[in-house]
Scaffold this motif. Structure first.
Motif, PDB file in Angstrom:
ATOM      1  N   VAL A  95       0.944  -1.378   0.055  1.00 61.12           N
ATOM      2  CA  VAL A  95       0.157   0.022  -0.014  1.00 61.12           C
ATOM      3  C   VAL A  95       0.974   1.253   0.057  1.00 61.12           C
ATOM      4  O   VAL A  95       1.687   1.372   1.030  1.00 61.12           O
ATOM      5  N   ARG A  96       0.581   2.188  -1.070  1.00 63.42           N
ATOM      6  CA  ARG A  96       1.373   3.328  -0.992  1.00 63.42           C
ATOM      7  C   ARG A  96       0.850   4.560   0.112  1.00 63.42           C
ATOM      8  O   ARG A  96       1.799   5.128   0.731  1.00 63.42           O
ATOM      9  N   SER A  97      -0.423   4.558   0.111  1.00 66.00           N
ATOM     10  CA  SER A  97      -1.107   5.497   0.897  1.00 66.00           C
ATOM     11  C   SER A  97      -2.081   4.864   1.593  1.00 66.00           C
ATOM     12  O   SER A  97      -1.824   4.404   2.707  1.00 66.00           O
TER      13      SER A  97
ATOM     14  N   VAL B 141      -1.497  -4.750   6.046  1.00 64.81           N
ATOM     15  CA  VAL B 141      -0.812  -3.637   4.990  1.00 64.81           C
ATOM     16  C   VAL B 141       0.546  -3.666   5.212  1.00 64.81           C
ATOM     17  O   VAL B 141       1.164  -3.938   6.325  1.00 64.81           O
TER      18      VAL B 141
ATOM     19  N   HIS C 162       3.315  -1.111   3.957  1.00 64.38           N
ATOM     20  CA  HIS C 162       3.383   0.280   3.362  1.00 64.38           C
ATOM     21  C   HIS C 162       4.491   0.378   2.626  1.00 64.38           C
ATOM     22  O   HIS C 162       5.681  -0.047   3.101  1.00 64.38           O
TER      23      HIS C 162
END
Length: 115
Positions: A60-62, A73, A75
């Motif tokens: 996940v980028r954001s 998740v 990041h």
């Protein structure tokens, strides 16, 4: 001739390695690391995997956006070697379905989608 559990070099297959890694986990569920898990295709793939008993990790980028509830998740982005390594660590499957749809130049698009 090697048996079916080894490749031609005598090295254990990916399935044997995954089974061995799974034996040391507290939970026996297989783990899938999905790049692009917050996108249209990746989120549906993650849903499919969760429904079949996988623990899903999503890069996940954001914001997790469409990443299904219950997914882990991770990041980072496709240029983040540490995040990719953390997500893939101990995973039985690595599914790369991330894609960049907009960028400032063709080189950036190619680096994310082709290389």
């Amino acid at each position: 001739m090697p048996d079916s559990s080894e490749d031609l070099s005598g090295t254990p297959t990916w399935r044997q390695e995954a089974d061995a890694a799974r034996a040391f986990r507290i939970s026996p569920e297989p783990v899938a690391f999905v790049t692009g898990g917050t996108g249209f295709v990746g989120s549906h793939l993650a849903d499919h995997l969760i429904a079949r008993g996988y623990v899903v990790r999503g890069l996940v980028r954001s914001a997790p956006k469409w990443l299904p509830a219950g997914a882990e998740v991770v990041h980072g982005d496709l240029d983040d070697a540490e995040a990719l390594s953390a997500g893939a660590s101990g995973a039985d499957l690595v599914l790369h379905v991330a894609g960049l749809t907009r960028a400032r130049d063709q080189e950036t698009l190619d680096r994310a989608n082709v290389a």
